[in-house]
Design an enzyme around this catalytic site. Structure first.
Site, PDB file in Angstrom:
ATOM      1  N   LYS A 226      21.379 -31.845  98.153  1.00 10.08           N
ATOM      2  CA  LYS A 226      22.198 -31.225  97.096  1.00 10.08           C
ATOM      3  C   LYS A 226      22.236 -32.109  95.857  1.00 10.08           C
ATOM      4  O   LYS A 226      22.163 -31.614  94.729  1.00 10.08           O
ATOM      5  CB  LYS A 226      23.622 -30.988  97.613  1.00 10.08           C
ATOM      6  CG  LYS A 226      24.567 -30.469  96.534  1.00 10.08           C
ATOM      7  CD  LYS A 226      25.960 -30.210  97.066  1.00 10.08           C
ATOM      8  CE  LYS A 226      26.872 -29.726  95.943  1.00 10.08           C
ATOM      9  NZ  LYS A 226      28.221 -29.364  96.431  1.00 10.08           N
TER      10      LYS A 226
ATOM     11  N   ARG B 299      -7.894 -18.391 103.364  1.00 10.47           N
ATOM     12  CA  ARG B 299      -8.599 -18.214 102.090  1.00 10.47           C
ATOM     13  C   ARG B 299      -8.032 -17.043 101.316  1.00 10.47           C
ATOM     14  O   ARG B 299      -7.898 -17.088 100.091  1.00 10.47           O
ATOM     15  CB  ARG B 299     -10.089 -18.006 102.337  1.00 10.47           C
ATOM     16  CG  ARG B 299     -10.835 -19.273 102.723  1.00 10.47           C
ATOM     17  CD  ARG B 299     -12.325 -19.088 102.555  1.00 10.47           C
ATOM     18  NE  ARG B 299     -12.810 -17.992 103.373  1.00 10.47           N
ATOM     19  CZ  ARG B 299     -13.855 -17.218 103.070  1.00 10.47           C
ATOM     20  NH1 ARG B 299     -14.503 -17.398 101.933  1.00 10.47           N
ATOM     21  NH2 ARG B 299     -14.251 -16.265 103.880  1.00 10.47           N
TER      22      ARG B 299
ATOM     23  N   HIS C 294     -11.171  -3.731 113.852  1.00 12.21           N
ATOM     24  CA  HIS C 294     -10.051  -3.227 113.049  1.00 12.21           C
ATOM     25  C   HIS C 294      -8.829  -2.923 113.910  1.00 12.21           C
ATOM     26  O   HIS C 294      -8.182  -1.885 113.774  1.00 12.21           O
ATOM     27  CB  HIS C 294     -10.474  -2.002 112.239  1.00 12.21           C
ATOM     28  CG  HIS C 294     -11.637  -2.270 111.334  1.00 12.21           C
ATOM     29  ND1 HIS C 294     -11.559  -3.104 110.245  1.00 12.21           N
ATOM     30  CD2 HIS C 294     -12.930  -1.855 111.394  1.00 12.21           C
ATOM     31  CE1 HIS C 294     -12.738  -3.170 109.648  1.00 12.21           C
ATOM     32  NE2 HIS C 294     -13.588  -2.431 110.329  1.00 12.21           N
TER      33      HIS C 294
END
Length: 515
Positions: free
Chosen positions: A137, A214, A275
């Site tokens: 803080k 990436r 997929h």
């Protein structure tokens, strides 16, 4: 102002002696507690005990030592406030310019298989997070380090200018609050499970970054790979990569899908995924036979896909695997000969995944899915059925072989995007219809893919047939048995069609939508 006094108290003592020795050489006074103080003293690093600063002994088995105004005023005082300066001077208090703290090993404690509740609670740190939060803080004036990876950077800046830069202090403070938030999230998750409240009014999750990726699903999207604390040994996040370049975002999703499917089977099994949908699944007496079936299921789609096996890959299987381009092969291991063969392929990734829980032994986990503005949480779908769970609803009962193939198909169809239809024959998938807007469309795709193999096959459907058209299409194609949840208001229409064509049909009473 510069760093003149440092408070050091660490559970993980990696690098702490060298770090403090260098600080001391730079004229920094080291204050420390308990085991950290003892280690520094033993190694010849000048150190002052916390009790010498607070004027109060460490008490209650070390539970109370830094929770003292002499510590927190030194951390929280605003250095350019005349009022704060006056109060510190009046009370004879000194500033603390650097805090180096890491916390009790709560995660490591609850990871132990024999951990007791009492031991877990005892490893909840109180003073550590309080010091970290105070220092973070007040980062305008105080440097705070929670990660040993930052020791070198702090030393470099102190050597150069006597202090860290404000930018560095902001970065260190941000890391502190991420760290304490993750620490508290882990504690709250543990206690929620202990008290039987896994879906509480506030659901806080924390993950550790494994690597930056990436890009995401597409090159214009940023992405990273994270692991949940205490992730199981049979997960992709704890897999050991033996060969190949880094995983991509799409690789990770596909590999995870393949792994979840292959864990359905106790017998040797191989799954090929494209997929996030299975394009070929096979089981056999050996992993070699299972792969042959998975490949033969769809030799076109498997190209460039992900292959997962639930047994060690041997040399004979590796000989087949190397004949085509595959992105990833996951398995519990690879023989030396198999590894030598497969590592000759530069672009293939080989992942070793240990401790697979197979078949009905798999345990459910909570799955978090992000939506715009929030998330939804549900248990993972590890529901399984056995022969005794099935209800025969047609005049003809399935044969023993049909029953075996139906249960195989049921294990696969639950992992196919809905609406889903899977055709099975001879312990392998022969047609997969995935992600269609209607069930007839999914069946047409599966039947077309199966070709002549559809004769004598069985069909699995992830949800009930809203009418008899899908069943009639399957019957005319040559399907002889069907497994589906049942529960439609028009079940009788499907049962009637099945009886007309002599098809055996069983209900599971369980739906497996996958969106």
């Amino acid at each position: 102002m510069g760093i003149k006094r440092a408070l050091v108290s660490v559970s993980d003592k990696t690098g702490i002696v060298d770090f403090c020795r260098e600080l001391s050489k730079l004229g920094v006074e080291i204050i420390s507690t308990g085991g950290t103080k003892n280690l520094l003293s033993k190694e010849g690093v000048p150190v002052i005990g916390i009790s010498d600063v607070t004027g109060f002994p460490e008490i209650l088995d070390g539970r109370v030592k830094t929770l003292h105004p002499a510590v927190h005023s030194g951390l929280l005082a605003v250095r350019d406030s005349e009022e704060h300066q006056a109060q510190m001077k009046k009370l004879g208090l000194d500033y603390i310019d650097l805090v180096v703290v890491n916390l009790y090993p709560f995660q490591e404690t609850i990871a132990k298989p024999d951990v007791t509740y009492e031991d877990a609670i005892e490893n909840i740190d109180i003073g550590g997070p309080t010091m970290l939060r105070s220092a973070a803080k007040n980062h305008a004036f105080v440097s705070v380090v929670v990660d040993s990876a930052d020791y070198a950077k702090v030393l470099e800046e102190v050597r150069a200018d006597g202090d860290t830069t404000l930018e560095t202090r902001k970065q260190l403070a941000a890391k502190v609050f991420r760290h304490t938030a993750a620490y508290d999230a882990l504690i709250s998750d543990y206690l929620s499970k202990v008290t039987g409240d896994p879906l509480p009014e506030r659901f806080t999750v924390t993950y550790e970054k494994i690597q930056d990726l990436r890009y995401g699903e597409n090159p214009h999207q940023k992405a990273a790979f994270y692991r949940k604390p205490l992730a199981g040994a049979d997960t992709l996040t704890t897999a050991e990569q033996l060969h190949g370049k880094e995983l991509s975002y799409n690789n990770i999703n596909d590999a995870n899908a393949a792994l979840q499917i292959v864990k359905e089977f106790e017998e040797p099994a191989v799954v090929a995924v494209k997929h996030m949908n299975p394009c070929g699944v096979g089981v056999g007496e050996s992993i070699y036979e299972a792969y042959r079936k998975a490949y033969d299921a769809d030799p076109v789609s498997i190209f460039g896909g992900i292959v997962a096996a639930n047994r060690i890959i041997d040399e004979d299987t590796a000989m087949l695997l190397k004949e085509i381009f595959l992105e990833i092969i996951l398995a519990p291991g690879f023989t030396k000969e198999a590894l030598e063969l497969l590592t000759k392929k530069k672009n293939i990734r080989l992942l070793k995944v240990g401790g697979l829980e197979l078949g009905a032994s798999r345990s459910s986990q909570f799955v978090v899915t992000s939506i715009d503005g929030g998330m939804v949480v549900q248990e993972s779908d590890v529901h399984s059925v056995s022969e005794s769970d099935l209800q025969v609803v047609t005049d003809r009962k399935p044969t023993e072989e049909e029953l075996k193939q139906l249960l195989f198909g049921w294990k696969v169809v639950k992992h196919v995007k809905s609406n889903a239809i899977v055709l099975v024959k001879d312990n392998m998938t022969i047609g997969v219809g995935a992600g269609q807007m209607n069930r007839v469309g999914a069946a047409k795709i599966a039947i077309e893919q199966a070709g002549d193999k559809v004769q004598g096959s069985v069909l699995a459907s992830d949800a009930f047939f809203p009418m008899g058209d899908t069943l009639e299409l399957a019957a005319k194609a040559g399907v002889t048995a069907v497994i589906q949840p049942g529960g439609s208001v028009r079940d009788e229409e499907s049962i009637k069609v099945a009886n007309e064509y002599g098809i055996a049909m069983v209900f599971t009473g369980v739906r497996h939508f996958k969106h």
